[in-house]
Motif scaffolding. Structure first.
Motif, mmCIF file in Angstrom:
data_model
loop_
_atom_site.group_PDB
_atom_site.id
_atom_site.type_symbol
_atom_site.label_atom_id
_atom_site.label_comp_id
_atom_site.label_asym_id
_atom_site.label_seq_id
_atom_site.Cartn_x
_atom_site.Cartn_y
_atom_site.Cartn_z
ATOM 1 N N THR A 36 -79.039 -45.785 53.399
ATOM 2 C CA THR A 36 -80.049 -44.877 52.842
ATOM 3 C C THR A 36 -81.268 -44.806 53.759
ATOM 4 O O THR A 36 -81.829 -43.730 53.993
ATOM 5 C CB THR A 36 -80.466 -45.361 51.441
ATOM 6 N N ALA A 37 -81.677 -45.959 54.290
ATOM 7 C CA ALA A 37 -82.830 -45.986 55.207
ATOM 8 C C ALA A 37 -82.535 -45.192 56.479
ATOM 9 O O ALA A 37 -83.415 -44.504 57.008
ATOM 10 C CB ALA A 37 -83.170 -47.437 55.554
ATOM 11 N N TRP A 38 -81.306 -45.291 56.972
ATOM 12 C CA TRP A 38 -80.927 -44.531 58.172
ATOM 13 C C TRP A 38 -81.028 -43.025 57.910
ATOM 14 O O TRP A 38 -81.552 -42.271 58.729
ATOM 15 C CB TRP A 38 -79.511 -44.916 58.607
ATOM 16 N N ARG A 39 -80.530 -42.606 56.745
ATOM 17 C CA ARG A 39 -80.625 -41.178 56.408
ATOM 18 C C ARG A 39 -82.084 -40.741 56.284
ATOM 19 O O ARG A 39 -82.445 -39.631 56.668
ATOM 20 C CB ARG A 39 -79.890 -40.900 55.087
ATOM 21 N N TRP A 40 -82.921 -41.619 55.745
ATOM 22 C CA TRP A 40 -84.345 -41.311 55.634
ATOM 23 C C TRP A 40 -84.959 -41.131 57.022
ATOM 24 O O TRP A 40 -85.766 -40.230 57.259
ATOM 25 C CB TRP A 40 -85.058 -42.430 54.873
ATOM 26 N N GLY A 41 -84.560 -42.021 57.970
ATOM 27 C CA GLY A 41 -85.065 -41.904 59.331
ATOM 28 C C GLY A 41 -84.670 -40.589 59.984
ATOM 29 O O GLY A 41 -85.478 -39.937 60.653
ATOM 30 N N VAL A 42 -83.424 -40.189 59.756
ATOM 31 C CA VAL A 42 -82.951 -38.910 60.302
ATOM 32 C C VAL A 42 -83.757 -37.748 59.730
ATOM 33 O O VAL A 42 -84.104 -36.793 60.439
ATOM 34 C CB VAL A 42 -81.442 -38.734 60.003
ATOM 35 N N ALA A 43 -84.099 -37.829 58.460
ATOM 36 C CA ALA A 43 -84.775 -36.719 57.791
ATOM 37 C C ALA A 43 -86.271 -36.656 58.089
ATOM 38 O O ALA A 43 -86.836 -35.568 58.185
ATOM 39 C CB ALA A 43 -84.548 -36.818 56.279
ATOM 40 N N TYR A 44 -86.922 -37.815 58.269
ATOM 41 C CA TYR A 44 -88.388 -37.810 58.269
ATOM 42 C C TYR A 44 -89.058 -38.395 59.511
ATOM 43 O O TYR A 44 -90.257 -38.182 59.697
ATOM 44 C CB TYR A 44 -88.910 -38.576 57.037
ATOM 45 N N LEU A 45 -88.351 -39.160 60.334
ATOM 46 C CA LEU A 45 -89.005 -39.800 61.472
ATOM 47 C C LEU A 45 -88.857 -38.954 62.729
ATOM 48 O O LEU A 45 -87.735 -38.650 63.153
ATOM 49 C CB LEU A 45 -88.408 -41.191 61.714
ATOM 50 N N ASP A 46 -89.961 -38.584 63.310
ATOM 51 C CA ASP A 46 -89.932 -37.842 64.570
ATOM 52 C C ASP A 46 -89.383 -38.745 65.678
ATOM 53 O O ASP A 46 -89.746 -39.919 65.790
ATOM 54 C CB ASP A 46 -91.338 -37.375 64.952
ATOM 55 N N PRO A 53 -74.589 -41.798 65.250
ATOM 56 C CA PRO A 53 -74.031 -42.009 63.906
ATOM 57 C C PRO A 53 -74.598 -43.265 63.260
ATOM 58 O O PRO A 53 -75.019 -44.204 63.929
ATOM 59 C CB PRO A 53 -72.525 -42.153 64.164
ATOM 60 N N ASP A 54 -74.603 -43.261 61.948
ATOM 61 C CA ASP A 54 -75.082 -44.399 61.171
ATOM 62 C C ASP A 54 -74.146 -45.591 61.395
ATOM 63 O O ASP A 54 -72.980 -45.547 61.021
ATOM 64 C CB ASP A 54 -75.107 -44.014 59.686
ATOM 65 N N PRO A 55 -74.630 -46.674 62.018
ATOM 66 C CA PRO A 55 -73.735 -47.806 62.309
ATOM 67 C C PRO A 55 -73.308 -48.568 61.061
ATOM 68 O O PRO A 55 -72.233 -49.166 61.033
ATOM 69 C CB PRO A 55 -74.590 -48.694 63.228
ATOM 70 N N PHE A 56 -74.145 -48.556 60.023
ATOM 71 C CA PHE A 56 -73.800 -49.288 58.797
ATOM 72 C C PHE A 56 -72.715 -48.561 58.012
ATOM 73 O O PHE A 56 -71.858 -49.188 57.390
ATOM 74 C CB PHE A 56 -75.053 -49.475 57.934
#
Length: 275
Positions: A36-46, A53-56
């Motif tokens: 979930t944190a990885w998806r958040w990073g993709v969506a919001y972190l410049d 790809p998400d390694p987890f």
């Protein structure tokens, strides 16, 4: 470690370490949170690497050891209720009678209580998308009487329904109420349980009283009936299952009754009747 250097190998090593240290259930929970944190990073972190790809997500889940949820006996709930201060008794009453989540009552304000319509609006983010969901629930007689008492005996300037009764925080809204149940369970001399366990207890009582899956779903405010189905099976709370299994008890092969051969005279009578 930079995100660009973090791959599936590092993810597997970390999750394996968590499994050895805390068990497979905790490792799988970490995997879910980090995905979930990885998806958040993709969506919001410049600057987050969008093509990586998400390694987890690429790591397999471990086989879990499932243990039943602890649901306190109803007698233990009332023991805790008996030793609680009056305002905490009001909080416990509403948790049981509304089958509420912890945060739903701690954030409840007087604007969300409607005595004229006899309803209370509970707010949660426990949805698939995290969207705020507002559910209007009817007040039973117990909850209505409790809320009226709290309204007439308001403390402090806060608009929250439930406020802390302990010095030096009297009249202030709860932030987490983290130690309330720990303190009350210790005082009552019962096995420790939390506010969410009271929600489980309420669901169990409804199921044992024979209420329909539909009514339990809406009491718990689940979006899908399948969620309620899994919830009740996880609690072992299906009265219908117990009734169905009871019908299998006491079954045995049919008894064979001895049959003595008929006498000669009766054979004649039978033949005459047959004619």
């Amino acid at each position: 470690m930079p995100v660009e250097s973090f791959g599936r190998r590092q993810a597997r090593v970390y999750l394996a370490w968590q499994k050895d240290r805390r068990g497979p259930n905790c490792s799988n929970k970490d995997r879910k949170v980090l995905t979930t944190a990885w998806r958040w990073g993709v969506a919001y972190l410049d600057g987050f690497p969008l093509d990586q790809p998400d390694p987890f997500l690429g790591c397999q889940r471990y086989a879990e050891i499932r243990t039943p949820r602890y649901i306190p006996p109803e007698t233990d709930f009332w023991k805790v209720y008996a030793v609680a201060p009056e305002r905490e008794q009001a909080l416990l009453t509403c948790y049981l009678n509304l089958a509420a989540r912890k945060s739903e009552l701690l954030r409840l304000t007087w604007d969300e209580v409607d005595f004229a319509r006899n309803t209370v609006t509970l707010t949660t983010r426990k949805t698939r998308t995290g969207t705020v969901k507002r559910d209007e629930m009817p007040l039973n007689a117990e909850v209505r009487q409790t809320l009226l008492w709290l309204w007439e005996n308001r403390q402090g300037a806060s608009n929250h329904v439930f406020t802390c009764p302990v010095e030096p925080f009297i009249g202030q809204p709860y932030k987490s109420a983290a130690h309330v149940m720990k303190r009350l369970c210790k005082r009552a001399g019962v096995k420790r349980f939390g506010f969410h366990a009271i929600r489980h207890l309420a669901a169990t009582i409804l199921a044992q009283e024979g209420h329909s899956l539909f009514s339990i779903q809406h009491s718990l405010r689940h979006e899908k009936q399948s969620t309620t189905d899994r919830y009740l099976h996880g609690l072992g709370a299906f009265k219908e299952v117990a009734t169905a299994l009871d019908s299998l008890a006491g079954r045995a092969p049919a008894k064979v009754l001895p049959f003595s051969p008929p006498q000669a005279d009766s054979q004649v009578i039978v033949r005459r009747r047959a004619r």
